[in-house]
Design a protein around this motif. Structure first.
Motif, PDB file in Angstrom:
ATOM      1  N   PRO A 205       0.828  -1.211   0.000  1.00 55.32           N
ATOM      2  CA  PRO A 205       0.000   0.000   0.000  1.00 55.32           C
ATOM      3  C   PRO A 205       0.862   1.260   0.000  1.00 55.32           C
ATOM      4  N   ALA A 206       0.346   2.326  -0.579  1.00 58.35           N
ATOM      5  CA  ALA A 206       1.112   3.573  -0.704  1.00 58.35           C
ATOM      6  C   ALA A 206       1.590   4.082   0.652  1.00 58.35           C
ATOM      7  N   HIS A 207       0.726   4.025   1.674  1.00 60.04           N
ATOM      8  CA  HIS A 207       1.136   4.533   2.991  1.00 60.04           C
ATOM      9  C   HIS A 207       2.271   3.695   3.572  1.00 60.04           C
ATOM     10  N   THR A 208       2.253   2.389   3.324  1.00 58.08           N
ATOM     11  CA  THR A 208       3.317   1.523   3.821  1.00 58.08           C
ATOM     12  C   THR A 208       4.596   1.782   3.041  1.00 58.08           C
ATOM     13  N   HIS A 209       4.461   2.050   1.756  1.00 59.07           N
ATOM     14  CA  HIS A 209       5.623   2.403   0.948  1.00 59.07           C
ATOM     15  C   HIS A 209       6.306   3.648   1.539  1.00 59.07           C
TER      16      HIS A 209
ATOM     17  N   GLU B 124       6.110   4.760   4.659  1.00 57.55           N
ATOM     18  CA  GLU B 124       6.716   4.413   5.950  1.00 57.55           C
ATOM     19  C   GLU B 124       8.038   3.680   5.763  1.00 57.55           C
ATOM     20  N   ARG B 125       8.060   2.735   4.854  1.00 55.60           N
ATOM     21  CA  ARG B 125       9.296   1.956   4.636  1.00 55.60           C
ATOM     22  C   ARG B 125      10.377   2.821   4.007  1.00 55.60           C
ATOM     23  N   ALA B 126       9.982   3.750   3.148  1.00 56.22           N
ATOM     24  CA  ALA B 126      10.959   4.671   2.571  1.00 56.22           C
ATOM     25  C   ALA B 126      11.594   5.522   3.664  1.00 56.22           C
ATOM     26  N   THR B 127      10.780   5.975   4.600  1.00 60.41           N
ATOM     27  CA  THR B 127      11.293   6.769   5.719  1.00 60.41           C
ATOM     28  C   THR B 127      12.249   5.945   6.569  1.00 60.41           C
ATOM     29  N   MET B 128      11.866   4.710   6.886  1.00 64.76           N
ATOM     30  CA  MET B 128      12.738   3.843   7.687  1.00 64.76           C
ATOM     31  C   MET B 128      14.030   3.530   6.943  1.00 64.76           C
ATOM     32  N   ALA B 129      13.936   3.279   5.644  1.00 67.00           N
ATOM     33  CA  ALA B 129      15.131   2.985   4.843  1.00 67.00           C
ATOM     34  C   ALA B 129      16.077   4.174   4.845  1.00 67.00           C
ATOM     35  N   ARG B 130      15.535   5.367   4.681  1.00 70.23           N
ATOM     36  CA  ARG B 130      16.359   6.584   4.691  1.00 70.23           C
ATOM     37  C   ARG B 130      17.112   6.704   6.009  1.00 70.23           C
ATOM     38  N   HIS B 131      16.406   6.506   7.119  1.00 72.92           N
ATOM     39  CA  HIS B 131      17.050   6.603   8.434  1.00 72.92           C
ATOM     40  C   HIS B 131      18.130   5.538   8.607  1.00 72.92           C
ATOM     41  N   LEU B 132      17.842   4.333   8.179  1.00 75.57           N
ATOM     42  CA  LEU B 132      18.809   3.251   8.305  1.00 75.57           C
ATOM     43  C   LEU B 132      20.074   3.549   7.508  1.00 75.57           C
ATOM     44  N   ILE B 133      19.917   3.950   6.267  1.00 76.01           N
ATOM     45  CA  ILE B 133      21.074   4.250   5.411  1.00 76.01           C
ATOM     46  C   ILE B 133      21.896   5.397   6.001  1.00 76.01           C
ATOM     47  N   VAL B 134      21.233   6.477   6.366  1.00 77.78           N
ATOM     48  CA  VAL B 134      21.945   7.647   6.898  1.00 77.78           C
ATOM     49  C   VAL B 134      22.677   7.306   8.185  1.00 77.78           C
TER      50      VAL B 134
ATOM     51  N   ARG C 109      -0.375   8.735   4.921  1.00 69.94           N
ATOM     52  CA  ARG C 109       0.649   9.339   4.078  1.00 69.94           C
ATOM     53  C   ARG C 109       0.795   8.470   2.838  1.00 69.94           C
ATOM     54  N   ASP C 110       1.048   9.105   1.698  1.00 67.70           N
ATOM     55  CA  ASP C 110       1.154   8.283   0.505  1.00 67.70           C
ATOM     56  C   ASP C 110       2.267   8.715  -0.446  1.00 67.70           C
ATOM     57  N   THR C 111       3.196   9.503   0.014  1.00 68.34           N
ATOM     58  CA  THR C 111       4.275   9.959  -0.843  1.00 68.34           C
ATOM     59  C   THR C 111       5.592   9.476  -0.301  1.00 68.34           C
ATOM     60  N   ALA C 112       6.328   8.707  -1.070  1.00 65.96           N
ATOM     61  CA  ALA C 112       7.639   8.199  -0.621  1.00 65.96           C
ATOM     62  C   ALA C 112       8.749   9.119  -1.082  1.00 65.96           C
ATOM     63  N   ARG C 113       9.616   9.497  -0.155  1.00 63.09           N
ATOM     64  CA  ARG C 113      10.804  10.288  -0.476  1.00 63.09           C
ATOM     65  C   ARG C 113      11.987   9.554   0.150  1.00 63.09           C
TER      66      ARG C 113
END
Length: 194
Positions: A124-128, A130-140, A187-191
């Motif tokens: 789902p877009a909202h999960t996408h 959320e996961r994008a946010t978590m991925a960003r934090h993990l990488i950084v 939320r439905d926008t992944a950055r």
């Protein structure tokens, strides 16, 4: 050391409020971000081009992670960019402004994001988002931790930037593939940009 490098070091070690004037802070942060984004794009664009058409999630996560770690490796040590990015994550408004700068400097990112989405059609877009946010934090934060250890001359969990990238690709790929067992956040926008 250039004035941008000095500002980057200052932000990395003292936080974004080390520059008290909000306009000057935003201007410096955007200039630092643009400089690094251009260099990362030179690494990412050929990777995305080679990955075009792949249905493998891991291939696209590789395009997300490796240009960042390769860039940090090429900078040598000490570097401050990953710690600068970690400080940006603490300042949502400033992070959003610099994220727009990163997106403008990286024409390969839309193709990367589309590739990720094609590999996860059931998400789902909202999960996408959320996961994008978590991925960003993990990488950084993984990059900031290694960068900090290298600058201090202390041991790190990862023997090289390449090893850190391999571990991040494993972790981020697993994060994207995890089952969904919660309700939407709206939320439905992944950055994704680190």
């Amino acid at each position: 050391m250039s004035s941008l490098s000095t500002a980057e070091l200052w932000f990395a070690e003292h936080g974004m409020h080390a520059v008290p004037d909000p306009a000057a802070r935003a201007e410096l942060a955007c200039a630092i971000t643009a400089e690094h984004a251009r260099q990362i794009e030179r690494l990412r664009a050929p990777m995305v081009s080679r990955t075009d058409g792949s249905a493998e999630l891991r291939d696209w996560v590789d395009c997300l992670v490796r240009p960042v770690t390769q860039h940090l490796d090429r900078l040598g040590s000490p570097t401050w960019y990953a710690r600068f990015c970690a400080q940006l994550l603490k300042e949502p408004l400033l992070h959003d402004v610099t994220l727009d700068v990163s997106l403008a400097a990286s024409p390969a990112l839309p193709a990367l994001l589309q590739g990720l989405e094609r590999c996860l059609p059931e998400l789902p877009a909202h999960t996408h988002f959320e996961r994008a946010t978590m991925a960003r934090h993990l990488i950084v934060h993984v990059c900031a931790e290694r960068e900090s250890a290298l600058a201090e001359g202390s041991s790190t969990l990862w023997s090289s930037w390449d090893n850190a990238a391999a571990c991040l690709v494993d972790g981020v790929t697993g994060l994207w593939r995890a089952p969904v067992a919660h309700s939407p956040t709206g939320r439905d926008t992944a950055r994704l940009i680190p």
